[in-house]
Design an enzyme around this catalytic site. Structure first.
Site, PDB file in Angstrom:
ATOM      1  N   GLY A  82     -16.156   3.058 -16.051  1.00 22.53           N
ATOM      2  CA  GLY A  82     -14.866   2.396 -15.828  1.00 22.53           C
ATOM      3  C   GLY A  82     -14.859   1.343 -14.745  1.00 22.53           C
ATOM      4  N   THR A  83     -15.926   0.512 -14.730  1.00 22.30           N
ATOM      5  CA  THR A  83     -15.907  -0.573 -13.759  1.00 22.30           C
ATOM      6  C   THR A  83     -16.255  -1.892 -14.439  1.00 22.30           C
ATOM      7  OG1 THR A  83     -16.800  -1.445 -11.685  1.00 22.30           O
ATOM      8  CG2 THR A  83     -18.295  -0.092 -13.010  1.00 22.30           C
ATOM      9  N   HIS A 105     -14.984   2.143  -0.858  1.00 26.24           N
ATOM     10  CA  HIS A 105     -13.883   1.272  -0.440  1.00 26.24           C
ATOM     11  C   HIS A 105     -12.769   2.010   0.281  1.00 26.24           C
ATOM     12  CE1 HIS A 105     -15.294  -1.629  -3.830  1.00 26.24           C
ATOM     13  NE2 HIS A 105     -16.033  -1.713  -2.764  1.00 26.24           N
ATOM     14  N   TYR A 107       0.834  -1.215   0.000  1.00 24.90           N
ATOM     15  CA  TYR A 107       0.000   0.000   0.000  1.00 24.90           C
ATOM     16  C   TYR A 107       0.866   1.263   0.000  1.00 24.90           C
ATOM     17  CZ  TYR A 107      -4.322  -2.524   0.226  1.00 24.90           C
ATOM     18  OH  TYR A 107      -5.377  -3.337  -0.115  1.00 24.90           O
ATOM     19  N   ARG A 144       1.803   1.772  -3.558  1.00 22.58           N
ATOM     20  CA  ARG A 144       0.657   2.255  -4.347  1.00 22.58           C
ATOM     21  C   ARG A 144       0.329   3.699  -3.968  1.00 22.58           C
ATOM     22  NH1 ARG A 144      -4.045  -1.941  -3.458  1.00 22.58           N
ATOM     23  NH2 ARG A 144      -5.182  -0.524  -4.826  1.00 22.58           N
ATOM     24  N   CYS A 165       0.251   2.386  16.179  1.00 27.80           N
ATOM     25  CA  CYS A 165      -0.733   3.406  16.547  1.00 27.80           C
ATOM     26  C   CYS A 165      -0.204   4.227  17.727  1.00 27.80           C
ATOM     27  CB  CYS A 165      -2.042   2.717  16.939  1.00 27.80           C
ATOM     28  SG  CYS A 165      -3.259   3.843  17.642  1.00 27.80           S
ATOM     29  N   CYS A 209      -5.849   2.733  12.712  1.00 28.11           N
ATOM     30  CA  CYS A 209      -5.365   1.677  13.616  1.00 28.11           C
ATOM     31  C   CYS A 209      -6.125   0.387  13.328  1.00 28.11           C
ATOM     32  CB  CYS A 209      -5.599   2.103  15.074  1.00 28.11           C
ATOM     33  SG  CYS A 209      -5.201   0.815  16.254  1.00 28.11           S
ATOM     34  N   ALA A 233     -12.683   6.698 -20.812  1.00 27.76           N
ATOM     35  CA  ALA A 233     -13.490   7.663 -20.050  1.00 27.76           C
ATOM     36  C   ALA A 233     -12.978   9.082 -20.229  1.00 27.76           C
ATOM     37  CB  ALA A 233     -13.464   7.278 -18.569  1.00 27.76           C
TER      38      ALA A 233
HETATM   39  C1  BV8 Z   1     -18.373  -7.528   1.415  1.00 25.91           C
HETATM   40  C2  BV8 Z   1      -9.901  -1.565  -1.818  1.00 25.91           C
HETATM   41  C3  BV8 Z   1     -19.726  -8.551   3.055  1.00 25.91           C
HETATM   42  C4  BV8 Z   1      -8.651  -2.374  -1.556  1.00 25.91           C
HETATM   43  C5  BV8 Z   1     -11.399  -3.104  -2.979  1.00 25.91           C
HETATM   44  C6  BV8 Z   1     -17.651 -14.896  -4.257  1.00 25.91           C
HETATM   45  C7  BV8 Z   1     -18.543 -14.504  -5.220  1.00 25.91           C
HETATM   46  C8  BV8 Z   1     -19.074 -13.214  -5.220  1.00 25.91           C
HETATM   47  C9  BV8 Z   1     -18.698 -12.297  -4.239  1.00 25.91           C
HETATM   48  C10 BV8 Z   1     -17.800 -12.693  -3.291  1.00 25.91           C
HETATM   49  C11 BV8 Z   1     -17.282 -13.990  -3.276  1.00 25.91           C
HETATM   50  N1  BV8 Z   1     -16.440 -14.064  -2.236  1.00 25.91           N
HETATM   51  C12 BV8 Z   1     -16.414 -12.893  -1.576  1.00 25.91           C
HETATM   52  C13 BV8 Z   1     -17.248 -12.035  -2.213  1.00 25.91           C
HETATM   53  C14 BV8 Z   1     -17.524 -10.629  -1.839  1.00 25.91           C
HETATM   54  C15 BV8 Z   1     -16.358  -9.749  -2.298  1.00 25.91           C
HETATM   55  C16 BV8 Z   1     -16.279  -9.707  -3.806  1.00 25.91           C
HETATM   56  O1  BV8 Z   1     -17.071  -9.042  -4.464  1.00 25.91           O
HETATM   57  N2  BV8 Z   1     -15.297 -10.444  -4.375  1.00 25.91           N
HETATM   58  C17 BV8 Z   1     -15.157 -10.465  -5.818  1.00 25.91           C
HETATM   59  C18 BV8 Z   1     -13.664 -10.451  -6.174  1.00 25.91           C
HETATM   60  C19 BV8 Z   1     -15.843 -11.714  -6.361  1.00 25.91           C
HETATM   61  N3  BV8 Z   1     -16.654  -8.424  -1.805  1.00 25.91           N
HETATM   62  C20 BV8 Z   1     -16.221  -8.072  -0.576  1.00 25.91           C
HETATM   63  O2  BV8 Z   1     -15.525  -8.764   0.122  1.00 25.91           O
HETATM   64  C21 BV8 Z   1     -16.694  -6.711  -0.100  1.00 25.91           C
HETATM   65  N4  BV8 Z   1     -17.238  -6.851   1.229  1.00 25.91           N
HETATM   66  O3  BV8 Z   1     -18.985  -8.054   0.519  1.00 25.91           O
HETATM   67  O4  BV8 Z   1     -18.740  -7.587   2.749  1.00 25.91           O
HETATM   68  C22 BV8 Z   1     -18.996  -9.865   3.197  1.00 25.91           C
HETATM   69  C23 BV8 Z   1     -18.241 -10.053   4.323  1.00 25.91           C
HETATM   70  C24 BV8 Z   1     -17.611 -11.292   4.502  1.00 25.91           C
HETATM   71  C25 BV8 Z   1     -17.690 -12.314   3.516  1.00 25.91           C
HETATM   72  C26 BV8 Z   1     -18.412 -12.068   2.328  1.00 25.91           C
HETATM   73  C27 BV8 Z   1     -19.064 -10.844   2.175  1.00 25.91           C
HETATM   74  C28 BV8 Z   1     -15.532  -5.746  -0.027  1.00 25.91           C
HETATM   75  C29 BV8 Z   1     -15.072  -5.431  -1.433  1.00 25.91           C
HETATM   76  C30 BV8 Z   1     -14.061  -4.286  -1.410  1.00 25.91           C
HETATM   77  C31 BV8 Z   1     -12.688  -4.804  -1.739  1.00 25.91           C
HETATM   78  N5  BV8 Z   1     -11.748  -3.668  -1.850  1.00 25.91           N
HETATM   79  N6  BV8 Z   1     -10.560  -2.049  -3.031  1.00 25.91           N
HETATM   80  C32 BV8 Z   1      -7.557  -2.109  -2.568  1.00 25.91           C
HETATM   81  O5  BV8 Z   1      -7.824  -1.423  -3.593  1.00 25.91           O
HETATM   82  O6  BV8 Z   1      -6.434  -2.598  -2.343  1.00 25.91           O
HETATM   83  S1  BV8 Z   1     -12.066  -3.701  -4.421  1.00 25.91           S
HETATM   84  C33 BV8 Z   1     -11.091  -3.186  -5.711  1.00 25.91           C
HETATM   85  O7  BV8 Z   1     -11.398  -4.056  -6.786  1.00 25.91           O
HETATM   86  C34 BV8 Z   1     -11.437  -1.816  -6.221  1.00 25.91           C
HETATM   87  O8  BV8 Z   1     -11.735  -0.924  -5.198  1.00 25.91           O
HETATM   88  C35 BV8 Z   1     -12.606  -2.058  -7.120  1.00 25.91           C
HETATM   89  O9  BV8 Z   1     -13.796  -2.004  -6.419  1.00 25.91           O
HETATM   90  C36 BV8 Z   1     -12.391  -3.469  -7.549  1.00 25.91           C
HETATM   91  C37 BV8 Z   1     -11.913  -3.503  -8.964  1.00 25.91           C
HETATM   92  O10 BV8 Z   1     -13.019  -3.254  -9.730  1.00 25.91           O
HETATM   93  P1  BV8 Z   1     -12.999  -2.086 -10.826  1.00 25.91           P
HETATM   94  O11 BV8 Z   1     -12.852  -0.779 -10.157  1.00 25.91           O
HETATM   95  O12 BV8 Z   1     -14.156  -2.310 -11.695  1.00 25.91           O
HETATM   96  O13 BV8 Z   1     -11.654  -2.284 -11.603  1.00 25.91           O
HETATM   97  P2  BV8 Z   1     -11.318  -3.440 -12.620  1.00 25.91           P
HETATM   98  O14 BV8 Z   1      -9.858  -3.408 -12.806  1.00 25.91           O
HETATM   99  O15 BV8 Z   1     -12.001  -4.696 -12.197  1.00 25.91           O
HETATM  100  O16 BV8 Z   1     -12.043  -3.002 -13.976  1.00 25.91           O
HETATM  101  C38 BV8 Z   1     -11.610  -1.823 -14.624  1.00 25.91           C
HETATM  102  C39 BV8 Z   1     -12.688  -1.526 -15.650  1.00 25.91           C
HETATM  103  O17 BV8 Z   1     -12.355  -0.320 -16.315  1.00 25.91           O
HETATM  104  C40 BV8 Z   1     -12.804  -2.600 -16.730  1.00 25.91           C
HETATM  105  O18 BV8 Z   1     -14.173  -2.824 -17.018  1.00 25.91           O
HETATM  106  C41 BV8 Z   1     -12.090  -1.966 -17.933  1.00 25.91           C
HETATM  107  O19 BV8 Z   1     -12.659  -2.401 -19.147  1.00 25.91           O
HETATM  108  C42 BV8 Z   1     -12.380  -0.505 -17.714  1.00 25.91           C
HETATM  109  N7  BV8 Z   1     -11.408   0.446 -18.240  1.00 25.91           N
HETATM  110  C43 BV8 Z   1     -10.051   0.325 -18.282  1.00 25.91           C
HETATM  111  N8  BV8 Z   1      -9.520   1.462 -18.763  1.00 25.91           N
HETATM  112  C44 BV8 Z   1     -10.550   2.324 -19.007  1.00 25.91           C
HETATM  113  C45 BV8 Z   1     -11.754   1.675 -18.676  1.00 25.91           C
HETATM  114  N9  BV8 Z   1     -12.954   2.263 -18.805  1.00 25.91           N
HETATM  115  C46 BV8 Z   1     -12.984   3.533 -19.271  1.00 25.91           C
HETATM  116  N10 BV8 Z   1     -11.870   4.225 -19.617  1.00 25.91           N
HETATM  117  C47 BV8 Z   1     -10.647   3.654 -19.497  1.00 25.91           C
HETATM  118  N11 BV8 Z   1      -9.549   4.362 -19.841  1.00 25.91           N
END
Ligand code: BV8
Length: 247
Positions: free
Chosen positions: A188-189, A120, A68, A71, A148, A128, A233
């Site tokens: 962009g997600t 997020h 981190y 980053r 902390c 802490c 975007a």
């Molecule tokens: C929760 C901070 C309750 C940290 C992040 C199994 C199945 C389904 C779900 C789950 C599962 N197991 C666990 C889960 C739940 C899990 C989840 O969703 N997992 C996923 C991987 C399957 N979610 C969680 O854990 C969340 N909490 O649900 O709590 C709970 C509690 C306990 C147990 C279960 C549930 C917490 C999620 C938050 C995680 N933290 N970030 C850090 O950054 O280090 S997530 C991180 O990844 C980002 O913040 C962001 O949200 C995500 C990435 O997604 P995107 O932003 O969309 O980025 P990505 O690279 O994927 O895509 C980029 C896009 O941009 C693409 O579409 C691309 O085409 C496009 N693009 C590229 N360039 C451009 C563009 N578009 C336009 N212009 C451009 N130039």
């Protein structure tokens, strides 16, 4: 594509409440790798979904802290791009606007967006691990992770890790915006991470039109009242603003 831009501009011109969800793609043109990009250097051999967890931090606190810190340093050197500025412009022009972001880079606020709901967290903040309280300053030269100043526990980035709950207030604000908006912009997600990924479809089910801005329509829902503007975007969002308010 021009007719879709014209249609999206008409929706934006008429909208009473615009809600936006942004992901890593909106910051890609600021030089911040998207989450699914191959990770550079030391991190190339780690899966971000493995590293961005409390378990990884407790298992290897120094490694996760360093990931981190690296980053954060890279992000601090990045500036908002035209997409961030165009979204701030939309906020100034529409009656009601809610910007929800999955990004932790702080670039929307840096571009002048006032109402940013950070689902997020924010990599620029540190808290802490034990007390869950943000600390303003930390020792950058000593042990890693730093301790902390209040309780001596390990410090961690103030971001939401996989398996952690999202901040309640932010999530409720995001749900409320999705339920009450008449136009939802998804910018962009990849829609892979829940619960953020459910927001565009909540808005659609509540009757809003959805405009998707992405470099691909992969993983995006299609159908009635869902319109996809393909392209970077940093080009598409400013183009939409110009088409909506041509003066
Ligand atoms: C929760 C901070 C309750 C940290 C992040 C199994 C199945 C389904 C779900 C789950 C599962 N197991 C666990 C889960 C739940 C899990 C989840 O969703 N997992 C996923 C991987 C399957 N979610 C969680 O854990 C969340 N909490 O649900 O709590 C709970 C509690 C306990 C147990 C279960 C549930 C917490 C999620 C938050 C995680 N933290 N970030 C850090 O950054 O280090 S997530 C991180 O990844 C980002 O913040 C962001 O949200 C995500 C990435 O997604 P995107 O932003 O969309 O980025 P990505 O690279 O994927 O895509 C980029 C896009 O941009 C693409 O579409 C691309 O085409 C496009 N693009 C590229 N360039 C451009 C563009 N578009 C336009 N212009 C451009 N130039």
């Amino acid at each position: 594509m021009t007719d879709v831009v014209g249609l999206a501009a008409a929706l934006l011109r008429e909208a009473r409440h615009v809600a936006v969800l942004t992901g890593a793609g909106v910051s890609a043109e600021s030089g911040i790798p998207t989450f699914r990009d191959a990770l550079s250097g030391l991190w190339a051999s780690y899966d971000p979904e493995e590293l961005a967890t409390p378990q990884a931090f407790l298992r290897q606190p120094e490694l996760v802290w360093d990931w981190y810190a690296e980053r954060r340093a890279a992000i601090t050197a990045c500036a908002p791009n035209p997409a961030h500025h165009a979204l701030a412009e939309i906020e100034r022009r529409v009656p009601r606007f809610t910007l929800v972001t999955q990004n932790i880079d702080g670039l929307h606020a840096a571009a002048g967006s006032a109402t940013v709901v950070e689902l997020h967290g924010n990599i620029r903040r540190v808290k802490c691990f034990d007390e869950d309280v943000v600390v303003e300053q930390w020792d950058t030269a000593g042990e890693r992770p730093p301790r902390c100043p209040r309780c001596g526990g390990m410090l961690r980035p103030d971001v939401v890790w996989f398996g952690e709950l999202l901040p309640e207030r932010a999530l409720r604000a995001a749900w409320a915006a999705a339920e009450s908006c008449d136009l939802f912009l998804s910018v962009g997600t990849s829609n892979l991470v829940v619960p953020a990924a459910s927001l565009p479809w909540m808005a659609h089910r509540a009757g809003a039109s959805v405009v998707v801005v992405n470099t691909t329509d992969e993983g995006q829902h299609k159908g009635d009242r869902i319109h996809c503007l393909l392209g970077p975007a940093g080009t598409v969002v400013p183009g939409l603003v110009r088409a909506t308010w041509p003066e």
